[in-house]
Write a protein that holds these residues in place. Structure first.
Motif, PDB file in Angstrom:
ATOM      1  N   LYS A   1       8.544  10.763  18.037  1.00  0.00           N
ATOM      2  CA  LYS A   1       8.078   9.410  18.276  1.00  0.00           C
ATOM      3  C   LYS A   1       7.365   9.387  19.621  1.00  0.00           C
ATOM      4  O   LYS A   1       7.762  10.097  20.552  1.00  0.00           O
ATOM      5  N   VAL A   2       6.337   8.579  19.715  1.00  0.00           N
ATOM      6  CA  VAL A   2       5.567   8.514  20.956  1.00  0.00           C
ATOM      7  C   VAL A   2       6.489   8.241  22.140  1.00  0.00           C
ATOM      8  O   VAL A   2       7.335   7.338  22.099  1.00  0.00           O
ATOM      9  N   GLY A   3       6.345   9.071  23.181  1.00  0.00           N
ATOM     10  CA  GLY A   3       7.163   8.927  24.369  1.00  0.00           C
ATOM     11  C   GLY A   3       8.438   9.740  24.367  1.00  0.00           C
ATOM     12  O   GLY A   3       9.125   9.805  25.385  1.00  0.00           O
ATOM     13  N   TYR A   4       8.764  10.368  23.229  1.00  0.00           N
ATOM     14  CA  TYR A   4       9.961  11.204  23.148  1.00  0.00           C
ATOM     15  C   TYR A   4       9.634  12.639  23.556  1.00  0.00           C
ATOM     16  O   TYR A   4       8.485  13.071  23.493  1.00  0.00           O
ATOM     17  N   ASP A   5      10.673  13.366  23.983  1.00  0.00           N
ATOM     18  CA  ASP A   5      10.479  14.765  24.348  1.00  0.00           C
ATOM     19  C   ASP A   5       9.939  15.545  23.149  1.00  0.00           C
ATOM     20  O   ASP A   5      10.420  15.377  22.020  1.00  0.00           O
ATOM     21  N   ALA A   6       8.988  16.414  23.417  1.00  0.00           N
ATOM     22  CA  ALA A   6       8.386  17.213  22.348  1.00  0.00           C
ATOM     23  C   ALA A   6       9.240  18.449  22.088  1.00  0.00           C
ATOM     24  O   ALA A   6       8.835  19.592  22.332  1.00  0.00           O
ATOM     25  N   ASN A   7      10.456  18.214  21.595  1.00  0.00           N
ATOM     26  CA  ASN A   7      11.380  19.266  21.186  1.00  0.00           C
ATOM     27  C   ASN A   7      11.312  19.358  19.664  1.00  0.00           C
ATOM     28  O   ASN A   7      11.695  18.411  18.966  1.00  0.00           O
ATOM     29  N   ILE A   8      10.866  20.498  19.153  1.00  0.00           N
ATOM     30  CA  ILE A   8      10.424  20.574  17.760  1.00  0.00           C
ATOM     31  C   ILE A   8      10.905  21.875  17.126  1.00  0.00           C
ATOM     32  O   ILE A   8      10.860  22.933  17.758  1.00  0.00           O
ATOM     33  N   ILE A   9      11.353  21.781  15.885  1.00  0.00           N
ATOM     34  CA  ILE A   9      11.615  22.961  15.068  1.00  0.00           C
ATOM     35  C   ILE A   9      10.590  23.031  13.949  1.00  0.00           C
ATOM     36  O   ILE A   9      10.225  22.006  13.357  1.00  0.00           O
ATOM     37  N   VAL A  10      10.116  24.241  13.678  1.00  0.00           N
ATOM     38  CA  VAL A  10       9.217  24.505  12.558  1.00  0.00           C
ATOM     39  C   VAL A  10       9.918  25.517  11.654  1.00  0.00           C
ATOM     40  O   VAL A  10      10.397  26.557  12.128  1.00  0.00           O
ATOM     41  N   PHE A  11      10.001  25.206  10.353  1.00  0.00           N
ATOM     42  CA  PHE A  11      10.685  26.094   9.419  1.00  0.00           C
ATOM     43  C   PHE A  11      10.028  25.995   8.050  1.00  0.00           C
ATOM     44  O   PHE A  11       9.296  25.035   7.760  1.00  0.00           O
ATOM     45  N   ASN A  12      10.290  27.003   7.194  1.00  0.00           N
ATOM     46  CA  ASN A  12       9.655  26.994   5.875  1.00  0.00           C
ATOM     47  C   ASN A  12      10.564  26.365   4.831  1.00  0.00           C
ATOM     48  O   ASN A  12      11.670  25.913   5.123  1.00  0.00           O
ATOM     49  N   ASN A  13      10.102  26.336   3.603  1.00  0.00           N
ATOM     50  CA  ASN A  13      10.855  25.665   2.535  1.00  0.00           C
ATOM     51  C   ASN A  13      12.085  26.448   2.090  1.00  0.00           C
ATOM     52  O   ASN A  13      12.892  25.935   1.311  1.00  0.00           O
ATOM     53  N   GLN A  14      12.220  27.673   2.593  1.00  0.00           N
ATOM     54  CA  GLN A  14      13.435  28.462   2.328  1.00  0.00           C
ATOM     55  C   GLN A  14      14.398  28.388   3.522  1.00  0.00           C
ATOM     56  O   GLN A  14      15.325  29.180   3.623  1.00  0.00           O
ATOM     57  N   PHE A  15      14.142  27.456   4.432  1.00  0.00           N
ATOM     58  CA  PHE A  15      14.989  27.212   5.603  1.00  0.00           C
ATOM     59  C   PHE A  15      15.006  28.403   6.555  1.00  0.00           C
ATOM     60  O   PHE A  15      15.997  28.655   7.241  1.00  0.00           O
ATOM     61  N   LYS A  16      13.902  29.114   6.629  1.00  0.00           N
ATOM     62  CA  LYS A  16      13.766  30.187   7.604  1.00  0.00           C
ATOM     63  C   LYS A  16      13.031  29.646   8.827  1.00  0.00           C
ATOM     64  O   LYS A  16      11.972  29.030   8.701  1.00  0.00           O
ATOM     65  N   HIS A  17      13.598  29.891   9.987  1.00  0.00           N
ATOM     66  CA  HIS A  17      13.006  29.403  11.224  1.00  0.00           C
ATOM     67  C   HIS A  17      11.652  30.066  11.465  1.00  0.00           C
ATOM     68  O   HIS A  17      11.495  31.276  11.308  1.00  0.00           O
ATOM     69  N   HIS A  18      10.668  29.280  11.840  1.00  0.00           N
ATOM     70  CA  HIS A  18       9.338  29.787  12.141  1.00  0.00           C
ATOM     71  C   HIS A  18       9.072  29.779  13.638  1.00  0.00           C
ATOM     72  O   HIS A  18       8.681  30.791  14.225  1.00  0.00           O
ATOM     73  N   SER A  19       9.293  28.626  14.286  1.00  0.00           N
ATOM     74  CA  SER A  19       9.007  28.525  15.713  1.00  0.00           C
ATOM     75  C   SER A  19       9.712  27.307  16.313  1.00  0.00           C
ATOM     76  O   SER A  19      10.148  26.407  15.593  1.00  0.00           O
ATOM     77  N   THR A  20       9.799  27.312  17.625  1.00  0.00           N
ATOM     78  CA  THR A  20      10.429  26.234  18.384  1.00  0.00           C
ATOM     79  C   THR A  20       9.510  25.817  19.519  1.00  0.00           C
ATOM     80  O   THR A  20       8.918  26.668  20.191  1.00  0.00           O
ATOM     81  N   TYR A  21       9.417  24.511  19.729  1.00  0.00           N
ATOM     82  CA  TYR A  21       8.731  23.972  20.900  1.00  0.00           C
ATOM     83  C   TYR A  21       9.762  23.219  21.738  1.00  0.00           C
ATOM     84  O   TYR A  21      10.495  22.377  21.221  1.00  0.00           O
ATOM     85  N   LEU A  22       9.816  23.545  23.009  1.00  0.00           N
ATOM     86  CA  LEU A  22      10.703  22.865  23.941  1.00  0.00           C
ATOM     87  C   LEU A  22       9.848  22.196  25.016  1.00  0.00           C
ATOM     88  O   LEU A  22       9.072  22.851  25.712  1.00  0.00           O
ATOM     89  N   SER A  23       9.950  20.864  25.073  1.00  0.00           N
ATOM     90  CA  SER A  23       9.087  20.079  25.968  1.00  0.00           C
ATOM     91  C   SER A  23       7.622  20.477  25.791  1.00  0.00           C
ATOM     92  O   SER A  23       6.860  20.619  26.738  1.00  0.00           O
ATOM     93  N   GLY A  24       7.256  20.652  24.534  1.00  0.00           N
ATOM     94  CA  GLY A  24       5.872  20.912  24.177  1.00  0.00           C
ATOM     95  C   GLY A  24       5.413  22.349  24.303  1.00  0.00           C
ATOM     96  O   GLY A  24       4.289  22.681  23.928  1.00  0.00           O
ATOM     97  N   LYS A  25       6.272  23.237  24.798  1.00  0.00           N
ATOM     98  CA  LYS A  25       5.895  24.628  24.990  1.00  0.00           C
ATOM     99  C   LYS A  25       6.468  25.489  23.885  1.00  0.00           C
ATOM    100  O   LYS A  25       7.651  25.386  23.560  1.00  0.00           O
ATOM    101  N   LEU A  26       5.625  26.348  23.317  1.00  0.00           N
ATOM    102  CA  LEU A  26       6.071  27.270  22.278  1.00  0.00           C
ATOM    103  C   LEU A  26       7.014  28.301  22.890  1.00  0.00           C
ATOM    104  O   LEU A  26       6.671  28.960  23.884  1.00  0.00           O
ATOM    105  N   ILE A  27       8.208  28.416  22.314  1.00  0.00           N
ATOM    106  CA  ILE A  27       9.202  29.375  22.816  1.00  0.00           C
ATOM    107  C   ILE A  27       8.930  30.770  22.264  1.00  0.00           C
ATOM    108  O   ILE A  27       8.758  30.923  21.066  1.00  0.00           O
TER     109      ILE A  27
END
Length: 369
Positions: free
Chosen positions: A343-369
């Motif tokens: 949501k606008v104004g919220y921390d850009a903490n993000i998980i990206v994963f596929n439809n088989q529930f395999k983790h793809h990537s993480t963003y912490l405060s907008g930075k790719l981990i």
């Protein structure tokens, strides 16, 4: 860097969106626009076929990667958890320490304070599970260290922690009211757990002011038709309630029942541990679970994403709602933090994963981990 995540199924915490771009700037969510309307100056990341959701939040985890902070607390254990969890899409966690000697409690508090200055950003603070528990529901906690809370003692812990003690699991039915009132006055989340409270006792403390309940069903009186106990009181008053969704600590039909009763107050934790052969918590991995050397069931081997997957595939909860259980609802319990929603104004903490529930990537405060 300003980043636009495009062409993914976007789970915001309130709705699912398709053909939208998530715009991240200065570590925050800046906007959600059509894929074709990404402004100039944004680096575009095409995530076709993947899912984007708020980073997961685990309010109860003991250790990871062979370092059991919960039993042998130190800064290295916190660093191990933080690094491992970021690689799993967990962008917020409370390091948990179990019932132990006063010396170990001091070490947990001191490590939590020291690590704050080194943390990468997903470490949320310290959760003490015990030692103010009920011996009748001790589970894997050592009986010789379980005790009733004392106001002078808890004051000394809170003052020593200097704000790092964020949550405590206690058995409210055996505590004096001044202990509970003091914790509440310090904005520490109080969660009822390892409790043998009767139904009537629980009606007297849930939401008055006990805000939460720890690992539903586990270390609580089982539901009985003549002695309803703590669980039916939780269902009635609906505090925020955590559950270990691994099918071992709690069967999937009982999670389905809990979801039906608690709705948006049921949230996921891992209660995860790691193998350890030192200290009083010597967890042994059996291939599907951890036990103490005597066979007592201890912590789980879950990740938060696996808990989400189990809710979808084993319980029948929608993916949108399972993700809320893993991020939005625990964030609500934390209060005052802009977490758990895209949501606008919220921390850009993000998980990206596929439809088989395999983790793809993480963003912490907008930075790719």
């Amino acid at each position: 860097m300003s980043v636009a995540l495009i062409n993914a199924s976007l789970f915001t915490g309130t709705e699912k969106l398709e053909n939208k771009a998530l715009l991240v700037k200065d570590g925050m969510i800046s906007s959600i626009v059509k894929n074709t309307e990404v402004p100039e100056g944004f680096h575009t990341v095409d995530l076709t076929g993947l899912n984007v959701a708020p980073g997961l939040i685990d309010l109860q985890i003991y250790g990871s990667g062979g370092k059991l902070f919960g039993g042998l607390p130190d800064v290295e254990g916190l660093a191990q958890m933080e690094d491992d969890l970021l690689q799993q899409g967990t962008t917020g966690f409370m390091a948990t320490a179990g019932t132990n000697s006063d010396d170990v409690v001091f070490k947990a508090i001191d490590a939590a304070k020291e690590y704050r200055h080194k943390a990468r950003g997903n470490y949320l603070g310290l959760h003490l599970e015990g030692p103010y528990l009920n011996v009748k529901r001790k589970g894997a906690h050592p009986e010789n260290f379980i005790k009733k809370g004392a106001l002078a003692e808890i004051k000394s812990w809170v003052e020593r922690a200097e704000g790092e003690l964020k949550m405590m699991t206690i058995a409210p039915e055996i505590q004096d009211q001044d202990v509970i009132d003091y914790l509440y006055s310090k904005d520490i989340i109080i969660s009822a757990g390892h409790s043998d409270a009767s139904y009537e006792e629980a009606l007297g403390f849930l939401n008055k002011p006990i805000q939460a309940a720890t690992h539903l069903y586990n270390a609580m009186p089982p539901i009985h038709h003549r002695q309803p106990g703590l669980v039916p009181a939780i269902f009635k008053l609906k505090p925020y309630t955590s559950v270990v969704a691994d099918g071992i600590h709690v069967s999937f039909p009982m999670i389905e029942l809990a979801k039906r009763e608690l709705g948006n107050r049921l949230f996921l934790i891992t209660d995860a541990v790691t193998e350890a052969n030192e200290g009083i918590y010597q967890h042994v991995f059996t291939g599907e679970k951890y036990t103490m050397p005597d066979g007592t069931l201890s912590g789980s081997c879950l990740t938060m994403l696996k808990a989400v997957e189990n809710c979808v595939t084993k319980v029948g909860i929608t993916l949108e709602e399972a993700l809320r259980m893993g991020s939005t609802y625990p964030a609500e319990l934390l209060k005052g933090r802009k977490l758990g929603l895209l949501k606008v104004g919220y921390d850009a903490n993000i998980i990206v994963f596929n439809n088989q529930f395999k983790h793809h990537s993480t963003y912490l405060s907008g930075k790719l981990i």
